[in-house]
Scaffold this motif. Structure first.
Motif: not given
Ligand code: ATP
Ligand code: MG
Length: 339
Positions: A195, A197, A244, A246, A253-254, A257, A260-261, A267-268
């Motif tokens: 991970i 960020i 996604y 990166m 993408s960030n 992410q 999702a978190l 994430l998928q």
């Protein structure tokens, strides 16, 4: 009865932390603790002795209490196997550090990358920064800790801890439990593997609390609507495709992410939800709402936690920590002839 394995963490929190620190380090630790506290001992300590290596700014006590509140606000479940303590309130840490100083060599400490980085180009370098990996080894070895969720930058110190323990054991018998190798650590905590960020303005870089630009980072103390505005003005790209990637689209993408978190989604799943969409504004709006809601709820929880709750936990945690640590220290003292 003490359960094994012991999972131990001592995140230095010398200031307010970023959303990156929270999602990359603190929340994974809380999830790990909640998952394992019926089969393991969970030691969460404030490394206040490590904190004074840099500077004592008079804020240490406030930072210390706030840092423990972060764990609670992030959902740490308190069970009889979760132990909170301050490093300096367990004098065995410093005692064992001295004994291990007599086991460690100047050569191996000189090879520590972090020491080299932090001391290079300086006229005067404190002994504390040189010796800190030995104190860290003591933090771990006193409790027979097996898993220590740390970032990659700390792997060398875990290896050193293993080496010092092995050297001591070779001479005196099986006194110390060796912590798991960095590879085993990563496998165990698969949850925070990777991970990272990104900086909201320069998504090629990671979000860091020391970055001067306030728009690059979200601090947990940010006013929630101001934090949402930072997301709305995050740097993206001109490809016009939400996916996604990166490498080519770190900004987008960030955001995926973070989304999702913050919502505890794979994430998928988030990637699939947005696949084929082209309006970056819609994604930003959604993530901004997630960030705003997260901060509102988190800050409210934080404000609701009384200092007294933290001090009560410290009181029982420090009794436990002193009992376990003193027992180990006593064994070590006998080995080297001090008792
Ligand atoms: P500094 O700029 O002072 O180095 P930092 O934001 O990099 O601050 P650290 O104190 O170095 O934070 O690291 C604390 C913990 O947060 C470490 O476990 C580190 O791996 C993790 N961490 C730091 N930045 C991020 C990030 N952007 N994403 C995920 N985890 C992070
Ligand atoms: Mg850092």
């Amino acid at each position: 009865m003490k359960k094994s394995p012991t999972i131990l963490t001592g995140m230095r929190v010398n200031s307010v932390i970023t959303l990156g620190n929270f999602l990359g380090a603190l929340l994974p630790m809380v999830r790990l603790a909640n998952k394992h506290s019926d089969s393991s001992e969970i030691n969460i300590f404030v490394p206040d002795l490590h904190s004074i290596i840099d500077s004592v700014d008079g804020e240490l006590q406030a930072n210390l209490v706030r840092s423990l509140k972060y764990y609670l606000a992030a959902g740490l479940e308190i069970t009889p196997h979760v132990h909170l303590y301050r490093q300096s309130r367990v004098p065995a840490h410093s005692e064992l550090c001295w004994i291990l100083n007599c086991v460690a060599t100047m050569g191996e400490l000189n090879r520590m990358t972090q020491f080299k980085d932090k001391s290079s180009g300086k006229d005067s370098v404190g002994v504390g920064i040189f010796d800190y990996p030995v104190l860290m080894a003591s933090d771990i070895l006193l409790y027979d800790a097996t898993y220590i969720p740390v970032g990659e930058d700390q792997f060398q110190h875990i290896e050193l801890t293993r080496r010092l323990a092995e050297r001591f054991n070779k001479k005196y018998g099986d006194i110390f439990v060796l912590p798991a190798t960095p590879k085993e650590q990563v496998e165990f905590m698969s949850v925070n593997d990777g991970i990272r960020i990104r900086d909201l303005q320069n998504p090629e870089k990671k979000m860091s609390k020391s970055t001067p630009s306030p728009n690059s980072k979200i601090m947990l103390s940010d006013e929630p609507s101001a934090a949402a505005r930072k997301i709305m003005s995050a740097t993206t790209d001109s490809l016009g495709k939400i996916q996604y990637d990166m490498f080519n689209q770190p900004g987008i993408s960030n955001l995926l992410q973070i989304e999702a978190l913050l919502n505890d989604l794979p994430l998928q799943d988030v990637i699939s939800t947005w696949a084929g969409e082209t309006h970056y504004g819609d994604l930003k709006q959604k993530v901004a709402e997630s960030v705003q809601t997260f901060l509102e709820v988190f800050q409210e929880k934080l404000a609701d936690i009384d200092d007294g709750v933290v001090f009560d936990l410290l009181q029982t945690g420090e009794v436990y920590a002193n009992t376990v640590a003193n027992q180990k220290l006593h064994e070590v003292q006998k080995c080297v002839g001090l008792r």
